[in-house]
Design a protein around this motif. Structure first.
Motif, mmCIF file in Angstrom:
data_model
loop_
_atom_site.group_PDB
_atom_site.id
_atom_site.type_symbol
_atom_site.label_atom_id
_atom_site.label_comp_id
_atom_site.label_asym_id
_atom_site.label_seq_id
_atom_site.Cartn_x
_atom_site.Cartn_y
_atom_site.Cartn_z
ATOM 1 N N THR A 55 0.815 -1.211 0.000
ATOM 2 C CA THR A 55 0.000 0.000 0.000
ATOM 3 C C THR A 55 0.851 1.265 0.000
ATOM 4 O O THR A 55 0.432 2.287 -0.529
ATOM 5 N N ALA A 56 2.045 1.210 0.580
ATOM 6 C CA ALA A 56 2.888 2.403 0.640
ATOM 7 C C ALA A 56 3.848 2.502 -0.536
ATOM 8 O O ALA A 56 4.292 3.592 -0.883
ATOM 9 N N HIS A 57 4.194 1.386 -1.126
ATOM 10 C CA HIS A 57 5.153 1.354 -2.234
ATOM 11 C C HIS A 57 4.673 0.376 -3.297
ATOM 12 O O HIS A 57 4.035 -0.617 -2.989
ATOM 13 N N SER A 58 5.031 0.651 -4.533
ATOM 14 C CA SER A 58 4.565 -0.206 -5.622
ATOM 15 C C SER A 58 5.564 -1.283 -6.013
ATOM 16 O O SER A 58 5.220 -2.187 -6.755
ATOM 17 N N LYS A 59 6.797 -1.181 -5.524
ATOM 18 C CA LYS A 59 7.811 -2.179 -5.858
ATOM 19 C C LYS A 59 8.768 -2.335 -4.685
ATOM 20 O O LYS A 59 8.844 -1.470 -3.817
ATOM 21 N N PRO A 60 9.524 -3.421 -4.652
ATOM 22 C CA PRO A 60 10.424 -3.679 -3.523
ATOM 23 C C PRO A 60 11.551 -2.657 -3.394
ATOM 24 O O PRO A 60 11.969 -2.030 -4.372
ATOM 25 N N LEU A 61 12.027 -2.520 -2.183
ATOM 26 C CA LEU A 61 13.181 -1.684 -1.865
ATOM 27 C C LEU A 61 14.424 -2.333 -2.468
ATOM 28 O O LEU A 61 14.696 -3.510 -2.219
ATOM 29 N N THR A 62 15.173 -1.583 -3.243
ATOM 30 C CA THR A 62 16.400 -2.095 -3.848
ATOM 31 C C THR A 62 17.593 -1.830 -2.932
ATOM 32 O O THR A 62 17.532 -0.959 -2.049
ATOM 33 N N ALA A 63 18.675 -2.544 -3.170
ATOM 34 C CA ALA A 63 19.896 -2.347 -2.380
ATOM 35 C C ALA A 63 20.410 -0.918 -2.545
ATOM 36 O O ALA A 63 20.853 -0.296 -1.576
ATOM 37 N N ARG A 64 20.356 -0.394 -3.746
ATOM 38 C CA ARG A 64 20.852 0.965 -4.005
ATOM 39 C C ARG A 64 20.040 2.013 -3.248
ATOM 40 O O ARG A 64 20.590 2.931 -2.635
ATOM 41 N N THR A 65 18.721 1.879 -3.300
ATOM 42 C CA THR A 65 17.861 2.833 -2.599
ATOM 43 C C THR A 65 18.053 2.716 -1.095
ATOM 44 O O THR A 65 18.093 3.732 -0.387
ATOM 45 N N LEU A 66 18.203 1.503 -0.592
ATOM 46 C CA LEU A 66 18.453 1.326 0.841
ATOM 47 C C LEU A 66 19.783 1.959 1.230
ATOM 48 O O LEU A 66 19.870 2.640 2.253
ATOM 49 N N THR A 67 20.802 1.775 0.415
ATOM 50 C CA THR A 67 22.105 2.386 0.692
ATOM 51 C C THR A 67 21.982 3.902 0.769
ATOM 52 O O THR A 67 22.477 4.526 1.715
#
Length: 128
Positions: A55-67
């Motif tokens: 509901t808050a995001h349309s796709k999974p968190l990527t390693a790059r975005t988490l970094t």
């Protein structure tokens, strides 16, 4: 001066700046569980999103975005980083005291939001 003057607004803007970014709240909330290794943190965030139906995001968190998110949170003093040994070893993250205090301060806002959402749903069902 009353509580709604410029210094109050400035403080609100400062808090909102700390919370900027699509994944900031998800990462902070996940770290409320305790210190987590980078990959475990990403998996926990994505599993929580999946449980909520994305509901808050349309796709999974990527390693790059988490970094990128973790670097910013570390610079803002909300997250602490701990690396083990060599350059390719595990890296762990945990909330700093300021990060824990921010989450505690957000609890009343989350409660307000839930009450508002529940009331909005109740109102919309009553008008059918």
């Amino acid at each position: 001066m009353d509580d709604w003057d410029v210094p109050y607004r400035q403080s609100v803007y400062e808090v909102l700046a700390l919370l900027r970014g699509d994944w900031t709240v998800a990462v902070l909330a996940t770290l409320a569980l305790g210190e987590l290794e980078f990959t475990k943190l990403r998996n926990e965030v994505n599993e929580a999103e999946e449980r909520s139906g994305w509901t808050a995001h349309s796709k999974p968190l990527t390693a790059r975005t988490l970094t990128d998110t973790l670097r910013r949170l570390e610079q803002d003093g909300l997250v602490e980083r701990r690396a083990e040994g060599s350059a390719f070893s595990n890296v762990w993250y945990k909330l700093s005291p300021d990060g824990r205090a921010l989450l505690r301060a957000l609890r009343p806002l989350a409660t307000w939001s839930k009450q508002r959402r529940d009331q909005t749903r109740a109102d919309s069902h009553g008008h059918r």
